[in-house]
Design a protein around this motif. Structure first.
Motif, mmCIF file in Angstrom:
data_model
loop_
_atom_site.group_PDB
_atom_site.id
_atom_site.type_symbol
_atom_site.label_atom_id
_atom_site.label_comp_id
_atom_site.label_asym_id
_atom_site.label_seq_id
_atom_site.Cartn_x
_atom_site.Cartn_y
_atom_site.Cartn_z
ATOM 1 N N VAL A 151 0.647 -0.992 -0.041
ATOM 2 C CA VAL A 151 0.091 -0.006 0.044
ATOM 3 C C VAL A 151 0.665 1.201 -0.085
ATOM 4 O O VAL A 151 0.264 2.328 -0.548
ATOM 5 C CB VAL A 151 -1.203 -0.107 1.155
ATOM 6 N N ALA A 152 1.982 1.399 0.651
ATOM 7 C CA ALA A 152 2.919 2.245 0.539
ATOM 8 C C ALA A 152 3.374 2.628 -0.890
ATOM 9 O O ALA A 152 3.376 3.790 -1.387
ATOM 10 C CB ALA A 152 4.204 2.102 1.404
ATOM 11 N N ASP A 153 3.698 1.568 -1.776
ATOM 12 C CA ASP A 153 4.082 1.570 -2.980
ATOM 13 C C ASP A 153 2.972 2.300 -3.943
ATOM 14 O O ASP A 153 3.022 3.021 -4.817
ATOM 15 C CB ASP A 153 4.363 0.139 -3.727
ATOM 16 N N PHE A 154 1.527 1.822 -3.442
ATOM 17 C CA PHE A 154 0.419 2.415 -4.205
ATOM 18 C C PHE A 154 0.344 3.614 -4.047
ATOM 19 O O PHE A 154 0.121 4.483 -4.923
ATOM 20 C CB PHE A 154 -0.740 1.447 -3.653
ATOM 21 N N VAL A 155 0.372 4.390 -2.572
ATOM 22 C CA VAL A 155 0.209 5.565 -2.362
ATOM 23 C C VAL A 155 1.310 6.331 -2.872
ATOM 24 O O VAL A 155 1.250 7.460 -3.336
ATOM 25 C CB VAL A 155 0.194 5.605 -0.914
ATOM 26 N N ASP A 162 1.443 5.679 10.397
ATOM 27 C CA ASP A 162 2.684 5.943 10.916
ATOM 28 C C ASP A 162 3.006 4.641 11.554
ATOM 29 O O ASP A 162 4.315 4.222 11.372
ATOM 30 C CB ASP A 162 2.770 7.192 11.505
ATOM 31 N N ALA A 163 2.436 4.071 12.204
ATOM 32 C CA ALA A 163 2.739 3.015 13.307
ATOM 33 C C ALA A 163 3.291 1.942 12.447
ATOM 34 O O ALA A 163 4.144 1.167 12.681
ATOM 35 C CB ALA A 163 1.991 2.700 14.203
ATOM 36 N N GLU A 164 2.258 1.352 11.624
ATOM 37 C CA GLU A 164 2.516 0.331 10.535
ATOM 38 C C GLU A 164 3.797 0.471 9.941
ATOM 39 O O GLU A 164 4.334 -0.603 9.438
ATOM 40 C CB GLU A 164 1.094 -0.210 9.882
ATOM 41 N N LEU A 165 3.774 1.449 9.102
ATOM 42 C CA LEU A 165 4.929 1.806 8.229
ATOM 43 C C LEU A 165 6.287 1.888 8.996
ATOM 44 O O LEU A 165 7.328 1.222 8.570
ATOM 45 C CB LEU A 165 4.594 3.150 7.577
ATOM 46 N N ALA A 166 6.247 2.321 10.326
ATOM 47 C CA ALA A 166 7.525 2.311 11.013
ATOM 48 C C ALA A 166 7.876 0.834 11.347
ATOM 49 O O ALA A 166 9.195 0.603 11.438
ATOM 50 C CB ALA A 166 7.288 3.169 12.273
ATOM 51 N N ARG A 167 7.092 -0.201 11.510
ATOM 52 C CA ARG A 167 7.343 -1.356 11.954
ATOM 53 C C ARG A 167 8.301 -1.820 10.484
ATOM 54 O O ARG A 167 9.027 -3.100 10.792
ATOM 55 C CB ARG A 167 5.870 -2.157 12.079
ATOM 56 N N ILE A 168 7.934 -1.406 9.447
ATOM 57 C CA ILE A 168 8.912 -2.135 8.220
ATOM 58 C C ILE A 168 9.794 -1.119 7.724
ATOM 59 O O ILE A 168 10.456 -1.374 6.782
ATOM 60 C CB ILE A 168 7.828 -2.561 6.970
ATOM 61 N N GLY A 169 10.141 -0.177 8.711
ATOM 62 C CA GLY A 169 11.187 0.880 8.275
ATOM 63 C C GLY A 169 10.894 1.609 7.138
ATOM 64 O O GLY A 169 11.653 2.149 6.574
ATOM 65 N N ARG A 170 9.614 2.039 6.935
ATOM 66 C CA ARG A 170 9.245 2.878 5.938
ATOM 67 C C ARG A 170 8.343 4.062 6.621
ATOM 68 O O ARG A 170 8.085 4.133 7.689
ATOM 69 C CB ARG A 170 8.477 2.311 4.829
ATOM 70 N N ARG A 171 8.525 5.362 5.732
ATOM 71 C CA ARG A 171 7.912 6.432 6.290
ATOM 72 C C ARG A 171 7.271 7.132 4.909
ATOM 73 O O ARG A 171 8.033 7.076 3.950
ATOM 74 C CB ARG A 171 8.475 7.291 7.234
ATOM 75 N N THR A 172 6.351 7.714 5.070
ATOM 76 C CA THR A 172 5.767 8.694 3.862
ATOM 77 C C THR A 172 5.687 10.034 4.466
ATOM 78 O O THR A 172 4.977 10.187 5.570
ATOM 79 C CB THR A 172 4.653 8.239 3.325
#
Length: 208
Positions: free
Chosen positions: A77-81, A99-109
């Motif tokens: 979904v981060a790639d989609f966004v 923010d919390a779920e992306l932080a778990r995989i080391g990503r942020r937008t």
């Protein structure tokens, strides 16, 4: 409106700070005044869903056990966004989980969020209340599925966002409504909407 993505989470509770996790996400891309693409998935975060949440959403523990891992879903979904700005109804809730779920995989937008609930309070103060279901009924928008499921809620919030855009354009003679203007409106007192638009510069400013 410039392209935006409307997102919605279903979760095990109210706050990732209390150990709650996402169980489903949907993202709806709006471009040129219409919905052009969507992403939706259940996700398995390895956390039990309380019975009252199962009843509210219809998402069961059995369903998420069979779902892809949360890490894979959030990467997709981060790639989609991508870099598109985001909209959510009650965005403070969805942003916390985003923010919390992306932080778990080391990503942020880094992009900004706009809240269709806060914007609707300024643009539609006459509505009975500003819950998503009430606004959908009030504005005569399509009911796209069961409330408290991510895809249906994201689609309905997307239709609401487009409705708010049209209402602002008609009322103030704007040629388009940028995401940045939605952000300004949501931070403005209801009684100051007209001055907010005037300060922003009218149609010349929102098209640049």
């Amino acid at each position: 409106m410039d392209p935006v993505v409307v997102i919605d989470f279903e979760t095990t509770g109210l706050s990732p700070d209390m150990g709650d996790r996402a169980t489903e996400i949907a993202a709806v891309l709006i471009r040129d005044g219409r919905i052009v693409d969507q992403y939706q998935s259940l996700m398995n975060a390895g956390v039990r869903i309380p019975s009252f949440i199962e009843h509210l959403t219809g998402i069961s523990n059995a369903m998420v056990r069979e779902a892809p891992p949360a890490s894979r879903v959030m990467a997709e979904v981060a790639d989609f966004v991508g870099d598109y700005p985001l909209v959510a109804h009650n965005a403070s809730f969805d942003r916390k989980f985003w923010d919390a779920e992306l932080a778990r995989i080391g990503r942020r937008t880094p992009q900004a969020f706009a809240c269709s609930m806060l914007v609707s309070r300024r643009v539609l103060p006459q509505a009975p209340n500003h819950k998503l279901g009430t606004l959908v009924e009030y504005a005569g928008l399509p009911v796209t599925g069961r409330y408290h499921r991510a895809q249906a809620d994201a689609e309905m919030a997307a239709h609401l966002t487009l409705y708010l855009e049209r209402a602002l354009m008609a009322r103030f003679g704007l040629t388009e409504v940028k995401h940045d203007l939605l952000g300004r409106i949501q931070r403005t007192a209801k009684t100051q909407l007209e001055s907010c638009i005037a300060r922003y510069g009218g149609s010349a400013a929102v098209s640049g």
